[in-house]
Motif scaffolding. Structure first.
Motif, PDB file in Angstrom:
ATOM      1  N   ASP A 292      55.653 -14.669  11.383  1.00 39.51           N
ATOM      2  CA  ASP A 292      54.935 -14.925  12.287  1.00 39.51           C
ATOM      3  C   ASP A 292      55.885 -14.424  13.664  1.00 39.51           C
ATOM      4  N   ALA A 293      57.294 -14.832  13.611  1.00 47.49           N
ATOM      5  CA  ALA A 293      58.044 -14.360  14.622  1.00 47.49           C
ATOM      6  C   ALA A 293      58.089 -12.620  14.918  1.00 47.49           C
ATOM      7  N   LEU A 294      58.046 -11.969  13.566  1.00 45.81           N
ATOM      8  CA  LEU A 294      58.053 -10.657  13.327  1.00 45.81           C
ATOM      9  C   LEU A 294      56.867 -10.099  13.869  1.00 45.81           C
ATOM     10  N   LEU A 295      55.771 -10.648  13.495  1.00 43.73           N
ATOM     11  CA  LEU A 295      54.374 -10.133  13.956  1.00 43.73           C
ATOM     12  C   LEU A 295      54.301  -9.883  15.203  1.00 43.73           C
ATOM     13  N   LEU A 296      54.696 -11.024  16.030  1.00 45.98           N
ATOM     14  CA  LEU A 296      54.485 -11.066  17.480  1.00 45.98           C
ATOM     15  C   LEU A 296      55.280  -9.956  18.008  1.00 45.98           C
ATOM     16  N   SER A 297      56.207  -9.425  17.465  1.00 51.47           N
ATOM     17  CA  SER A 297      57.083  -8.264  17.932  1.00 51.47           C
ATOM     18  C   SER A 297      56.617  -7.066  17.353  1.00 51.47           C
ATOM     19  N   GLY A 298      55.818  -6.967  16.379  1.00 54.71           N
ATOM     20  CA  GLY A 298      55.274  -5.765  15.803  1.00 54.71           C
ATOM     21  C   GLY A 298      56.381  -5.095  15.134  1.00 54.71           C
ATOM     22  N   ALA A 299      57.361  -5.952  14.414  1.00 57.68           N
ATOM     23  CA  ALA A 299      58.351  -5.435  13.745  1.00 57.68           C
ATOM     24  C   ALA A 299      58.130  -5.356  12.154  1.00 57.68           C
ATOM     25  N   GLY A 300      57.043  -5.359  11.528  1.00 59.54           N
ATOM     26  CA  GLY A 300      56.735  -5.544  10.054  1.00 59.54           C
ATOM     27  C   GLY A 300      57.479  -6.770   9.594  1.00 59.54           C
ATOM     28  N   ASP A 301      57.539  -6.356   8.069  1.00 61.54           N
ATOM     29  CA  ASP A 301      58.421  -7.264   7.502  1.00 61.54           C
ATOM     30  C   ASP A 301      59.513  -7.723   8.099  1.00 61.54           C
ATOM     31  N   GLY A 302      60.420  -6.866   8.841  1.00 62.06           N
ATOM     32  CA  GLY A 302      61.578  -6.969   9.385  1.00 62.06           C
ATOM     33  C   GLY A 302      62.792  -7.539   8.446  1.00 62.06           C
ATOM     34  N   ASP A 303      62.664  -7.064   7.187  1.00 62.70           N
ATOM     35  CA  ASP A 303      63.490  -7.178   6.252  1.00 62.70           C
ATOM     36  C   ASP A 303      64.607  -5.654   6.259  1.00 62.70           C
ATOM     37  N   ILE A 304      65.906  -6.159   6.301  1.00 59.36           N
ATOM     38  CA  ILE A 304      66.898  -4.992   6.409  1.00 59.36           C
ATOM     39  C   ILE A 304      66.782  -4.108   5.311  1.00 59.36           C
ATOM     40  N   ASN A 305      66.389  -4.585   4.142  1.00 59.17           N
ATOM     41  CA  ASN A 305      66.231  -4.133   2.782  1.00 59.17           C
ATOM     42  C   ASN A 305      64.992  -3.261   2.797  1.00 59.17           C
ATOM     43  N   GLU A 306      64.186  -3.490   3.439  1.00 60.70           N
ATOM     44  CA  GLU A 306      62.790  -2.698   3.525  1.00 60.70           C
ATOM     45  C   GLU A 306      63.138  -1.093   3.494  1.00 60.70           C
ATOM     46  N   PRO A 307      62.505  -0.260   2.840  1.00 55.40           N
ATOM     47  CA  PRO A 307      62.527   0.972   2.779  1.00 55.40           C
ATOM     48  C   PRO A 307      62.232   1.511   4.321  1.00 55.40           C
ATOM     49  N   ILE A 308      63.002   2.615   4.642  1.00 51.84           N
ATOM     50  CA  ILE A 308      62.909   3.344   6.119  1.00 51.84           C
ATOM     51  C   ILE A 308      61.557   3.410   6.471  1.00 51.84           C
ATOM     52  N   ARG A 309      60.905   4.322   5.533  1.00 52.21           N
ATOM     53  CA  ARG A 309      59.480   4.622   5.747  1.00 52.21           C
ATOM     54  C   ARG A 309      58.584   3.596   5.914  1.00 52.21           C
ATOM     55  N   ASP A 310      58.856   2.542   5.277  1.00 55.87           N
ATOM     56  CA  ASP A 310      57.672   1.431   5.429  1.00 55.87           C
ATOM     57  C   ASP A 310      58.081   0.643   6.929  1.00 55.87           C
ATOM     58  N   SER A 311      59.224   0.550   7.182  1.00 58.08           N
ATOM     59  CA  SER A 311      59.653  -0.032   8.687  1.00 58.08           C
ATOM     60  C   SER A 311      59.125   0.877   9.814  1.00 58.08           C
ATOM     61  N   TYR A 312      59.306   2.277   9.624  1.00 57.88           N
ATOM     62  CA  TYR A 312      58.706   3.224  10.616  1.00 57.88           C
ATOM     63  C   TYR A 312      57.108   3.012  10.638  1.00 57.88           C
ATOM     64  N   PHE A 313      56.504   3.130   9.710  1.00 58.03           N
ATOM     65  CA  PHE A 313      54.960   2.974   9.727  1.00 58.03           C
ATOM     66  C   PHE A 313      54.607   1.632  10.109  1.00 58.03           C
ATOM     67  N   ALA A 314      55.278   0.454  10.042  1.00 55.04           N
ATOM     68  CA  ALA A 314      54.880  -0.835  10.577  1.00 55.04           C
ATOM     69  C   ALA A 314      55.139  -0.937  11.985  1.00 55.04           C
ATOM     70  N   ARG A 315      56.279  -0.235  12.276  1.00 55.09           N
ATOM     71  CA  ARG A 315      56.367  -0.479  13.817  1.00 55.09           C
ATOM     72  C   ARG A 315      55.825   0.563  14.837  1.00 55.09           C
ATOM     73  N   VAL A 316      55.753   1.502  14.259  1.00 61.07           N
ATOM     74  CA  VAL A 316      55.559   2.798  15.214  1.00 61.07           C
ATOM     75  C   VAL A 316      54.004   2.588  15.913  1.00 61.07           C
ATOM     76  N   ARG A 317      53.024   2.084  14.912  1.00 52.33           N
ATOM     77  CA  ARG A 317      51.683   1.762  15.315  1.00 52.33           C
ATOM     78  C   ARG A 317      51.490   0.965  16.304  1.00 52.33           C
ATOM     79  N   TRP A 318      52.494  -0.089  16.406  1.00 55.52           N
ATOM     80  CA  TRP A 318      52.398  -1.077  17.567  1.00 55.52           C
ATOM     81  C   TRP A 318      53.066  -0.570  19.007  1.00 55.52           C
ATOM     82  N   LEU A 319      54.079   0.457  18.927  1.00 55.79           N
ATOM     83  CA  LEU A 319      54.566   1.153  19.890  1.00 55.79           C
ATOM     84  C   LEU A 319      53.440   2.177  20.183  1.00 55.79           C
ATOM     85  N   ILE A 320      52.996   2.707  19.561  1.00 63.55           N
ATOM     86  CA  ILE A 320      51.721   3.522  20.032  1.00 63.55           C
ATOM     87  C   ILE A 320      50.620   2.728  20.677  1.00 63.55           C
ATOM     88  N   ALA A 321      50.203   1.620  20.318  1.00 61.00           N
ATOM     89  CA  ALA A 321      49.163   0.580  20.885  1.00 61.00           C
ATOM     90  C   ALA A 321      49.683   0.221  22.321  1.00 61.00           C
TER      91      ALA A 321
END
Length: 481
Positions: A292-321
């Motif tokens: 919930d904390a990560l969703l509020l910030s639009g940071a996706g899973d927020g896992d430091i082990n998450e693949p870079i590509r997944d982190s990019y797509f999870a975050r950039v859409r909210w930055l565009i919004a």
């Protein structure tokens, strides 16, 4: 004092004391005071991996607890994890896999042969095995399932048929159930004579002829009751039943509300099909709170082990919004361009009004999302909570407005400017308080996760209102001609 009255004491031989000291010394070389692996230890492991000294790696890792081995996989580089797994292959126990980070486990599992993954999955609890297998590609998943024993494969496939994050996925099928007519002594004998039963449990579920749960017996009651007593006479009839389709967040709330250690899971017909234990729920609570904390910030899973590509797509859409919503604020500012040209102080002060409103909105939104997640905020008390948040906003607004109004008057020497900004701050904080509650509640009413998009809408409302209120009041009050 008789021997029966004395406390039982355990004598530790000197050799055992020496062993304890050696263990403590080993721990001091690997773990720091916060129970984390020391950088020097991790560096030794990495150097041994780089040098191809698999025996050294094995000796270094062998004394570690499974949870610490799982931590070690997260601390080494991604391209070193396969080599580490091969160096300590016989230490890759089910306990280690159960403790691994989801993204790390997925990479390691993909690097292992299907038969080895199947062997590990068969030793895991059903819920842990499902967590390990569910993220595999369909081809790899089928290959692993094909290597498993029919009974274990059926259990995994049955669990995968339930929705993600549901009780059906979470539950364990290893539980103890007994008919209500059975006696305590018969149950104890039954448990002792069958080694293939579940090895870890806190209570026995009592079922009727249709295999519907009718009560529970904790182990303490069973051990302290006479052997001739029927289970129906000592069982607790009140119990909390979990439907297989229940969301895991709701499961966690049930455990928290009723202080459960374990709970029976039933299917649509009411038959007992599994159990959920408190250790699973602790993981859910931690996972959902962070989510919930990560969703509020639009940071996706927020896992430091998450693949870079997944982190990019999870975050950039909210930055565009956010970029899109910022255009509304820019449009409002541009419509007051003439006023800003006449009084440059408006350009300097207007971002402060928007920022204060945004922070106030974030505070209310965070409280609201948490209240919705914990069932503290429901349809019954929404109006009361709204009125409460409005009063808090009015108090906050009056306090902040007084401070910023006086400071503006003193700095610019213009009392009217101070009054305008103070009024704008009050209006924007009040708007922020309402939006911070109403937006998450509306999203929840439409069956949308209130943590996902609340921040985008609340920020848009507070920014727009901040600029419009301040610049509009400046024009309306005659501050600028």
């Amino acid at each position: 004092m008789t021997p029966e009255d004395r406390d039982i004491s355990v004598l530790i031989e000197p050799a055992e004391l020496a062993g304890v000291g050696a263990g403590d010394a080993q721990e001091s070389n690997t773990l720091d005071e916060d129970n984390r692996l020391k950088p020097a230890f991790v560096r030794k492991v990495r150097e041994a991996l780089e040098a191809g000294e698999r025996d050294v790696v094995y000796d270094l890792v062998e004394p570690l607890h499974p949870a610490d081995i799982a931590d070690l996989f997260e601390l080494v580089d991604a391209d070193e994890r396969g080599a580490l797994a091969r160096a300590i292959s016989d230490q890759m126990s089910p306990e280690v896999f159960a403790e691994l980070n989801d993204h790390v486990r997925e990479l390691i599992v993909e690097d292992l042969p299907a038969d080895q993954v199947a062997d590990i999955a068969e030793q895991l609890e059903t819920d842990d095995a499902v967590a390990m297998i569910e993220d595999l590609d369909e081809e790899d998943r089928e290959a692993v399932l094909a290597e498993m024993e029919p009974e274990d494969r059926a259990a995994i496939e049955s669990a995968l048929a339930y929705p993600e994050e549901s009780a059906g996925r979470l539950m364990s099928r290893d539980f103890i159930a007994a008919p209500e007519h059975m006696r305590v002594g018969d149950l104890i004998d039954y448990l002792r004579e069958r080694p293939n039963l579940a090895t870890e449990f806190w209570e026995v579920f009592i079922v009727d002829a249709r295999h519907h749960p009718v009560g529970t017996c904790s182990l303490s009651w069973i051990l302290r009751s006479p052997r001739t007593v029927a289970l129906s006479d000592v069982m607790k009839r009140d119990q909390t039943l979990i439907d297989v389709g229940m969301d895991q967040e709701e499961v966690a709330l049930r455990f928290q509300k009723y202080a459960l250690i374990s709970a029976a899971v039933v299917d649509v017909s009411g038959r007992l099909v599994g159990q959920i234990t408190v250790d699973d729920v602790v993981h859910i609570i931690q996972e959902e709170a962070g989510e919930d904390a990560l969703l509020l910030s639009g940071a996706g899973d927020g896992d430091i082990n998450e693949p870079i590509r997944d982190s990019y797509f999870a975050r950039v859409r909210w930055l565009i919004a956010n970029l899109v919503t910022a255009l509304l604020s820019a449009t409002i500012i541009s419509s007051f361009g003439g006023a800003i040209e006449k009084l440059v102080a408006l350009a300097a002060l207007s971002p402060m009004v928007a920022s204060i409103g945004g922070n106030a909105g974030t505070q209310t939104m965070a409280v609201t999302v948490r209240a919705l997640a914990t069932n503290q905020l429901t349809r019954t008390n929404t109006r009361r909570i709204l009125w409460r948040e409005m009063r808090v906003a009015m108090l906050n607004g009056a306090t902040v407005a007084t401070l910023i109004g006086c400071a503006t008057w003193a700095f610019f020497g213009n009392p009217l400017l101070g009054g305008v900004i103070a009024t704008a701050v009050i209006l924007n904080i009040l708007t922020a308080g309402i939006a911070g509650l109403v937006v998450p509640v509306l999203l929840d009413r439409f069956d949308q996760d209130p943590a996902v998009a609340s921040s985008v809408f609340v920020t848009m409302i507070t920014d727009s209102m901040g600029f419009f209120a301040f610049l509009g009041l400046a024009v309306a009050s005659g501050l600028v001609g």
